[in-house]
Motif scaffolding. Structure first.
Motif, PDB file in Angstrom:
ATOM      1  N   GLU A  94       0.905  -1.178   0.003  1.00 23.29           N
ATOM      2  CA  GLU A  94       0.023   0.142   0.049  1.00 23.29           C
ATOM      3  C   GLU A  94       0.764   1.134  -0.106  1.00 23.29           C
ATOM      4  O   GLU A  94       0.195   2.030  -0.275  1.00 23.29           O
TER       5      GLU A  94
ATOM      6  N   ARG B  86      -9.218  -0.658   4.150  1.00 19.50           N
ATOM      7  CA  ARG B  86      -9.823   0.104   3.210  1.00 19.50           C
ATOM      8  C   ARG B  86     -11.067  -0.356   2.727  1.00 19.50           C
ATOM      9  O   ARG B  86     -11.480  -1.665   2.550  1.00 19.50           O
ATOM     10  N   LYS B  87     -11.858   0.361   2.231  1.00 12.83           N
ATOM     11  CA  LYS B  87     -13.283   0.261   1.588  1.00 12.83           C
ATOM     12  C   LYS B  87     -13.251  -0.715   0.433  1.00 12.83           C
ATOM     13  O   LYS B  87     -14.125  -1.618   0.101  1.00 12.83           O
ATOM     14  N   THR B  88     -12.114  -0.513  -0.269  1.00 10.86           N
ATOM     15  CA  THR B  88     -12.153  -0.846  -1.786  1.00 10.86           C
ATOM     16  C   THR B  88     -11.867  -2.503  -1.272  1.00 10.86           C
ATOM     17  O   THR B  88     -12.264  -3.406  -2.265  1.00 10.86           O
ATOM     18  N   LYS B  89     -11.083  -2.784  -0.399  1.00  3.63           N
ATOM     19  CA  LYS B  89     -10.761  -4.258  -0.199  1.00  3.63           C
ATOM     20  C   LYS B  89     -11.964  -5.059   0.237  1.00  3.63           C
ATOM     21  O   LYS B  89     -12.153  -6.081   0.008  1.00  3.63           O
TER      22      LYS B  89
END
Lengths: 101, 168
Positions: A94, B86-89
């Motif tokens: 990340e 994260r929201k995308t995950k």
């Protein structure tokens, strides 16, 4: 003789999903790499099952070439991780957002 | 008998793969990966692909995991991965579960076509698995075979060039 080909295919699907979930949730690049190997292994299992069910050798050769590509990928990928660590001090996927728009 | 070994080794492969994902320690992750590859080799044996089972152990559990463990040892991965999820995950995991259901229904649920090719169990038993495979490998598949050797050479040279320390 009963063949359990559907069970093998189900197992391959389960393994593929586990690998894919790991590849998108983990942050350590080496663990992500290993998750991709799990996905490749699941595909190999599906190919061998098809090969066995259809009594052909094509699936087996696909698996052999997948293994060769995976070995080359492992060599180059891990060299990239070492280089990344030397430059940035981390292999957290990340924190590598230079090419992010 | 096949069903018992299949369920046992399949279950252990799934458990080992889950542990690869959920173990925090990277070295333990790599060792669970080796375990998972060994159980997968047993599954290949059950599918009568002896040569692939041996390759699985030599190439995956031997060579590739040795690479990985060397890489882990060369890097200092002591610091814990952290930070908010994260929201995308979350969206990605949900999409993957949908993909899982789709594959289960469409791919597995409908079953296999009953095509019977030339490589029967009798042929395999007569000549042996490796002999049958090598007959195909060095006739029909000789070009991909040679290309694979070029790919591996290029990969190794690339790895050395990438990881080499600049000497100034």
């Amino acid at each position: 003789m009963v063949a359990y080909h559907n069970l093998y295919l189900a197992l391959a699907v389960v393994l593929f999903t586990i690998g894919a979930i790991g590849a998108i949730t983990r942050r350590n690049a080496i663990v992500v790499f290993m998750c991709i190997e799990i996905m490749l292994g699941a595909v190999n299992l599906a190919f061998i099952t098809f090969s066995r069910a259809n009594q052909s050798v094509e699936g087996i050769f696909m698996v052999m070439f997948i293994m060769a590509v995976a070995a080359a990928e492992a060599a180059v990928g891990l060299a990239i991780f070492v280089l990344m660590y030397r430059k940035r001090g981390t292999i957290n996927v990340e924190s590598l957002n230079l090419m992010k728009w | 008998m096949e069903l018992i070994i299949l369920l046992l080794c399949g279950g252990l492969t799934i458990i080992a793969s889950l542990l690869v994902i959920f173990t925090r320690n990277t070295v333990h992750s790599a060792l669970w990966m080796v375990t998972s590859f060994f159980f997968m080799a047993v599954l290949y044996l059950l599918l009568r692909a002896e040569f692939i089972a041996i390759l699985q152990i030599i190439v995956y559990a031997g060579a590739i995991m040795m690479f990985v463990i060397y890489a882990i040892m060369m890097l200092n991965l002591r610091q814990e991965e952290q930070g908010p999820v994260r929201k995308t995950k979350v969206v990605g995991v949900v999409l993957l579960l949908v993909l899982f259901l789709e594959l289960m229904v469409v791919g597995v649920g409908r079953g296999l076509l009953a095509i019977k090719g030339p490589v029967t169990d009798q042929l395999m038993a007569k000549f042996g698995h490796v002999a049958v495979l090598s007959n195909f490998l060095f006739s029909d598949y000789v070009l991909p075979f040679e290309l694979a050797s070029i790919l591996l050479t290029a990969g190794v040279v690339g790895a050395v060039v990438l990881a080499k320390q600049k000497s100034e």
